[in-house]
Design an enzyme around this catalytic site. Structure first.
Site, PDB file in Angstrom:
ATOM      1  N   ASP A 368       6.613  31.519  11.243  1.00 27.10           N
ATOM      2  CA  ASP A 368       6.805  30.875  12.540  1.00 27.10           C
ATOM      3  C   ASP A 368       5.448  30.862  13.247  1.00 27.10           C
ATOM      4  O   ASP A 368       4.534  31.602  12.867  1.00 27.10           O
ATOM      5  CB  ASP A 368       7.839  31.690  13.328  1.00 27.10           C
ATOM      6  N   GLU A 465      -0.516  23.089  30.860  1.00 29.61           N
ATOM      7  CA  GLU A 465      -0.720  22.670  32.245  1.00 29.61           C
ATOM      8  C   GLU A 465      -0.893  23.864  33.164  1.00 29.61           C
ATOM      9  O   GLU A 465      -1.730  23.852  34.070  1.00 29.61           O
ATOM     10  CB  GLU A 465       0.457  21.804  32.704  1.00 29.61           C
ATOM     11  N   ARG A 561      -7.616  23.686  22.243  1.00 24.73           N
ATOM     12  CA  ARG A 561      -6.829  22.495  22.605  1.00 24.73           C
ATOM     13  C   ARG A 561      -7.594  21.747  23.693  1.00 24.73           C
ATOM     14  O   ARG A 561      -7.819  22.281  24.776  1.00 24.73           O
ATOM     15  CB  ARG A 561      -5.454  22.923  23.097  1.00 24.73           C
ATOM     16  N   ARG A 752       8.308  20.559  14.972  1.00 29.47           N
ATOM     17  CA  ARG A 752       9.579  20.035  15.502  1.00 29.47           C
ATOM     18  C   ARG A 752      10.744  20.341  14.562  1.00 29.47           C
ATOM     19  O   ARG A 752      11.582  19.506  14.279  1.00 29.47           O
ATOM     20  CB  ARG A 752       9.471  18.528  15.759  1.00 29.47           C
ATOM     21  N   LYS A 758      14.292  24.838   9.047  1.00 28.51           N
ATOM     22  CA  LYS A 758      13.383  25.853   8.514  1.00 28.51           C
ATOM     23  C   LYS A 758      13.967  26.458   7.245  1.00 28.51           C
ATOM     24  O   LYS A 758      13.268  26.646   6.246  1.00 28.51           O
ATOM     25  CB  LYS A 758      13.148  26.958   9.559  1.00 28.51           C
ATOM     26  N   ASP A 779       9.799  35.924  14.642  1.00 24.58           N
ATOM     27  CA  ASP A 779      10.114  36.937  15.647  1.00 24.58           C
ATOM     28  C   ASP A 779      11.294  36.585  16.529  1.00 24.58           C
ATOM     29  O   ASP A 779      11.708  37.402  17.349  1.00 24.58           O
ATOM     30  CB  ASP A 779       8.887  37.171  16.542  1.00 24.58           C
TER      31      ASP A 779
END
Length: 863
Positions: A368, A465, A561, A752, A758, A779
Site C-alpha cells: 500500500d 492544498e 510534487r 485508484r 487489490k 496498514d
C-alpha cells in the site's frame, strides 16, 4: 457481531475443525492410519511408537493455532464492545456496537469512527454537511464532504430525530465503495410522503472517521457483514508454506516406496512359504483357526504388518522437529530488538508461525502507499517566483532567520516589478484552493488570527492544498476564511485583504488544474490558476518560463510534487463574457461536463506565469532504502493504492521504485478512451518486448543502467476492463497479455484501486503460470483483502486502526522492518527448515535400499 470476522475458530468448533485442518496434511493422516492399523491387527511394533509422536504433534499445533486465534478473538470482541450512542424513545442511550441493528438511529461525534453504514440525516453544521476521512477504506486521509437528506437536515436534537417518520428503500449490499442508489420517503403528518433520492454523497461508510463536525445523526442501513467494508474483505483461509507443500511431495514419493516394499515383501513371503516345511517349521506350528483363515485376508494382514514394520521410512520425528522450529522461531522474531520501534513502542507480532520459512522465498511484494510507504504528511518545501527560490526556515545568506513569518531566500530578493509578481504569487496561493478553516479556531473572530499566525487549522479534500496554504502562511500571507462569498487574507503588514469570490473552475484529472476568478477591494478582477506544469505551460504567454521549467523538472526528479501558478487580469467586459459562457454550460441538461470543459478551455489561456511550488509527501523512514534492497535481492515491488495517479507516481519516484531512466507506460482510463483496450495493450506489449531479445540484465531487479527500464501505471477502471470476460468468451487473453507486460516492467503502480481490486491483482500474479510466492503489506482496513489473498500477509501497526495487523500473518511497526524480516529472518528460517527436511528425508535414501537388499537375501520368513 458488527466487526468483520478475522478469526477462524469458535469455542464449539475448535476441536473438530482444528483436527480436520491438521489431518488434511498428508503426513498427519498417514500417521493416523498407521496408528489405527497397529491397534486393529497384531503388528511387530507397539501402537505407542506411532501414537505418542502423532499426539504430540497434533497437541502442539492445536495449542499454537488456538492461542493465535484466541488473540484475534480478543481483539475482535474489544471492537464489538465499543460503545455506540443510539436514540431510544427520544433519549440518547449507550450500547455495545454488536447490538446495532438496521433502522437504529445513531449519533456519532467528531473523531469517532462510523460503526456501520449510515444514511446521513442531520449535522451540527447549519448547512447540513459533514467532513469525513476514508483512510481506512481507500487510503485517502483527505477530508471529503457529505450531505444530509434535505428534509431532515434541520433536525438537531434527539427529540426531533425521534419524531421522524420515514421509510428507506435501497439496493442490496454491494462492495463498490463509490456507488449507492436509494430513496427515502419522509412522512409529514397525514400527507403523502415526500420522496428524496439517496446517493453515495448521503452514505457514511463504516470505518470512515468524522472530522471538523461536532456530531451527526444517521440511520443504520447496512450492518455487520453487509457493510461495504465487510464485503470488501476476503474469507480467511488456512495458508500453507511452499516447504510444507514440497514435504508432501517427498512424502508421497516415500509412501510409494513403502507400499512397493511392503507389497514385494508380502509376495516373497508367500513364495517362500509355498513349501510345507517352510510354512510350518517344527518350532512355530499354526493353530487350527489360523489354518482356516482366508488366504486373501491373511495376505492383506501381512501387507499391513510389513507397512508398520517399515514405517520408519517416513520420519515422524522430522515433523515434530519442524513444528518446534517454527514455534520457537516466531519468538526469536518478536525478541529482535532491531525490529522494535521506539516511536510507537511497538515490536513485531507473529499471528501465524506456520509461514516463517515462506518469508525467505518471496518473489513479489505488493505494498500500500498511504501510511505504509508514506506518512501522508505533506510538507511545503520551496517555491520559485520569477526564477527566485524561496525556502521557509533555512539558512538565508549565511544567517539563520528565526522569524516564523520571514522569507528565507536562497538568492537575492527581486526588485521593482518582481516584488509585485511576488505578492501576486502569494495571493494566488491564498485564494486558489478549496481549503476551509476549522470552525473551533475561528469562533473568536479575526482577533485570534491577529495574535498568532499559526492559529489557523486548515482542512481540505487534498492534503497538497493544506500544505501550500500553510507554507505560504510561513512566508507571510495567511488565509483567514471564506465568509459571505468573500475570501479574507492577512498580508505581511498585518492588513486584512478581502477578495470577492466570483467563480471557481474546479480541478479535475483531465484538465489537471483549477482556477478562481476574484475581485479585489479596488475593483480589479483577477483570474488565478494553478496546476501541473504540462497543463499550465502551454497556456502561458509570458513570464520567466525557462527558469521556472528547469526548477520544476529538477524538483520532479527528486520526487517532489510540483505545481505551477499563473494569472491574468480581466476587464469587466471579459469577465461578463466568461460568466455568460459558464452559466450557459452549467444550465445544460445534456453533455454538461463536456460543455463546461470547452468553456474552461476558452477561458483558461493567455496567462502570465508567476512561479512554481514544491511539496513533499514525506516518506516513511528508510522506505527508499528498503525498496532498493528488496529489488537488489530479486524481489519485484508493486504499489497498490486508492490514491490518484499523480500523487502515487510522485511517491514512486521519491521511494526509488521509478528511477530517472525509467520509461513510464500508462494503462489508464484516459488512454483507453483515446484507443481501444486491445490497441493499448498490444502497443505496450510491442514497446516492452522490443528489447527482450537482447535482455542481459537481471529480469527481477531492473537496476541496470545500460538497459531501458519500464514502469507501468494502471488504474482501477482499466483493471476492471482487463479482468472482464471478453464478448467472444475468451477471458484469459487480455490477462495473459497484461501479465506479459508486467513481467517485463521493473516496477508497477496500480492507482485508484478498490480493496477487492487489490486482492484481484495479488490473485492474478499468484495464479500465473510461474506461481510466484507473494507478500502483501498494508496498514489499513482497505488492505485486508490483499493481505488475506497473498501467500504471506503483513500488517503495519499504524495510525489507521489495527484491522490490517489483526488479519495479517505478521505485523511490524514500520515498512523499513520488512527488509530485515525478509532478507535476514526469512532467509534464515528457509535455510534452516529446508536443511532439516533434506536431512531427514535424504538420510533415509541411504538406508531404504541396503535394508531392502539385506531382507531380500537373508529370507523373509523371520518376521
Amino acid at each position: 457481531d458488527n466487526l468483520c470476522i478475522c478469526f477462524q475458530y469458535t469455542f464449539w468448533n475448535f476441536v473438530p475443525k482444528n483436527l480436520f485442518e491438521q489431518f488434511r496434511r498428508i503426513a498427519n493422516f498417514y500417521f493416523l492410519i498407521i496408528f489405527l492399523v497397529q491397534l486393529i491387527i497384531d503388528t511387530p511394533t507397539s501402537p505407542v511408537t506411532s501414537g505418542l509422536p502423532l499426539l504430540f504433534v497434533i497437541t502442539v499445533t492445536a495449542i499454537k493455532q488456538g492461542y493465535e486465534d484466541w488473540l484475534r478473538h480478543k481483539a475482535d470482541n474489544a471492537m464489538n464492545q465499543c460503545p455506540v450512542h443510539f436514540i431510544q424513545h427520544g433519549k440518547l442511550v449507550r450500547k455495545q456496537s454488536r447490538k446495532l441493528r438496521v433502522g437504529d438511529i445513531v449519533m456519532v461525534k467528531e473523531d469517532e469512527t462510523f460503526p456501520c453504514d449510515l444514511i446521513f440525516l442531520s449535522s451540527s453544521r447549519g448547512d447540513g454537511t459533514c467532513f469525513v476521512t476514508t483512510a481506512s477504506l481507500d487510503g485517502e486521509s483527505s477530508h471529503k464532504t457529505y450531505y444530509a437528506v434535505q428534509d431532515t437536515k434541520a433536525f438537531h436534537n434527539e427529540q426531533e430525530i425521534d419524531a421522524l417518520h420515514a421509510t428507506i428503500e435501497c439496493e442490496q449490499p454491494q462492495p463498490d465503495l463509490y456507488k449507492f442508489v436509494g430513496r427515502i420517503n419522509v412522512y409529514h403528518d397525514r400527507n403523502e410522503p415526500t420522496a428524496r433520492p439517496l446517493g453515495s454523497e448521503n452514505l457514511l461508510l463504516r470505518g470512515a472517521t468524522l472530522k471538523n463536525t461536532e456530531k451527526i445523526f444517521g440511520v443504520a442501513i447496512y450492518t455487520g457483514m453487509e457493510t461495504k467494508m465487510a464485503l470488501n474483505y476476503q474469507a480467511k483461509s488456512q495458508k500453507r508454506s511452499a516447504v510444507e507443500k514440497s514435504m508432501n511431495v517427498f512424502l508421497i514419493v516415500y509412501l510409494c516406496i513403502l507400499i512397493s516394499k511392503a507389497l514385494i515383501n508380502t509376495v516373497l513371503k508367500y513364495v517362500w512359504q509355498s513349501e510345507p516345511f517352510r510354512d510350518e517349521p517344527w518350532y512355530n506350528q499354526k493353530t487350527e483357526p489360523e489354518r482356516k483363515r482366508n488366504l486373501f485376508l491373511r495376505a492383506f494382514t501381512d501387507f499391513l504388518a510389513f507397512m508398520v514394520l517399515f514405517n520408519y521410512i517416513i520420519p515422524v520425528s522430522m515433523y515434530v522437529t519442524v513444528e518446534m522450529q517454527k514455534f520457537l522461531g516466531s519468538y526469536f522474531l518478536t525478541w529482535d530488538e532491531e525490529m522494535f520501534d521506539e516511536d510507537t513502542g511497538e515490536g513485531p507480532l507473529v499471528n501465524t508461525s506456520d509461514l516463517n520459512e515462506e518469508l525467505g522465498q518471496i518473489e513479489y511484494v505488493f505494498t500500500d502507499k498511504t501510511g505504509t510507504l508514506t506518512e501522508n504528511n505533506m510538507e511545503f518545501v520551496e517555491c520559485c517566483i520569477e526564477g527566485h527560490i524561496y525556502v521557509p526556515h533555512v539558512i538565508c545568506n549565511g544567517q539563520i532567520l528565526h522569524d516564523c513569518t520571514g522569507i528565507d531566500m536562497i538568492d537575492s530578493s527581486p526588485g521593482g516589478s518582481g516584488k509585485e509578481r511576488e505578492e501576486l504569487f502569494f495571493r494566488a496561493l491564498c485564494l486558489c484552493h478549496t481549503v476551509q478553516v476549522k470552525d473551533d479556531d475561528s469562533v473568536d473572530g479575526l482577533k485570534k488570527n491577529h495574535l498568532s499566525r499559526g492559529s489557523c487549522i486548515y482542512i481540505s479534500s487534498s492534503p497538497d492544498e493544506v500544505a501550500l496554504v500553510e507554507g505560504i502562511q510561513r512566508l507571510g500571507y495567511t488565509y483567514l476564511r471564506l465568509k459571505d462569498n468573500f475570501m479574507e487574507i492577512l498580508n505581511r503588514e498585518n492588513n486584512i485583504e478581502k477578495f470577492e469570490l466570483l467563480e471557481v473552475l474546479s480541478f479535475d484529472s483531465v484538465r489537471r488544474r483549477m482556477s478562481v476568478i476574484v475581485k479585489s477591494s479596488t475593483g480589479d478582477i483577477f483570474m488565478f490558476c494553478k496546476g501541473a506544469d504540462s497543463s499550465i505551460f502551454p497556456r502561458v504567454k509570458e513570464g520567466k518560463i525557462d527558469q521556472i521549467r528547469s526548477r520544476v523538472e529538477r524538483n520532479a526528479v527528486e520526487g517532489l510534487r510540483t505545481l505551477c501558478v499563473a494569472y491574468k487580469k480581466l476587464t469587466a467586459e471579459e469577465y461578463s463574457n466568461a460568466q455568460k459562457l459558464l452559466q450557459n454550460a452549467k444550465l445544460a441538461l445534456q453533455d454538461r461536463e463536456k460543455k463546461l470543459a470547452e468553456v474552461y478551455e476558452k477561458i483558461e489561456r493567455d496567462f502570465i506565469l508567476l512561479g512554481a511550488t514544491a511539496v513533499e509527501d514525506r516518506l516513511q523512514e528508510k522506505a527508499a532504502d528498503t525498496i532498493e534492497a528488496l529489488q537488489k535481492a530479486g524481489i519485484k515491488v508493486w504499489v497498490l493504492t486508492g490514491d490518484k495517479m499523480e500523487t502515487a507516481a510522485a511517491t514512486c519516484y521519491a521511494c526509488k521504485l521509478f528511477r530517472r531512466n525509467t520509461q513510464i507506460l500508462e494503462l489508464t482510463t484516459k488512454k483507453i478512451e483515446e484507443q481501444s483496450l486491445h490497441d493499448v495493450l498490444f502497443d505496450l506489449s510491442k514497446t516492452v518486448l522490443r528489447h527482450s531479445g537482447s535482455l542481459t540484465r537481471d529480469t527481477f531487479s531492473g537496476l541496470s543502467t545500460d538497459m531501458q527500464d519500464y514502469g507501468l501505471i494502471i488504474d482501477g477502471a482499466a483493471l476492471s476492463l482487463i479482468m472482464k470476460p471478453r464478448q467472444d468468451g475468451s477471458s484469459g487473453n487480455y490477462r495473459e497479455l497484461f501479465l506479459e507486460i508486467c513481467r517485463n516492467c521493473s516496477a508497477v503502480l496500480c492507482c485508484r484501486m478498490a480493496p477487492l481490486q487489490k486482492a484481484q491483482i495479488v490473485k492474478l500474479i499468484k495464479l500465473s503460470k510461474e506461481h510466484p510466492i507473494t507478500l502483501a503489506i498494508g496498514d489499513g482496513a482497505n488492505d485486508v483483502s490483499m493481505i488475506l489473498e497473498a501467500h504471506v500477509g503483513i500488517g503495519i501497526i499504524g495510525k489507521e486502526g489495527r484491522q490490517a495487523a489483526r488479519n495479517s500473518d505478521y505485523a511490524i511497526p514500520k515498512f523499513k522492518h520488512l527488509k530485515k524480516m525478509l532478507l535476514v529472518h526469512g532467509h534464515f528460517y528457509y535455510v534452516r527448515i529446508s536443511e532439516l527436511v533434506q536431512y531427514f528425508f535424504y538420510k533415509n535414501v541411504c538406508f531404504i535400499f541396503p535394508q531392502f537388499l539385506y531382507q531380500f537375501f537373508c529370507g523373509f520368513s523371520q518376521q
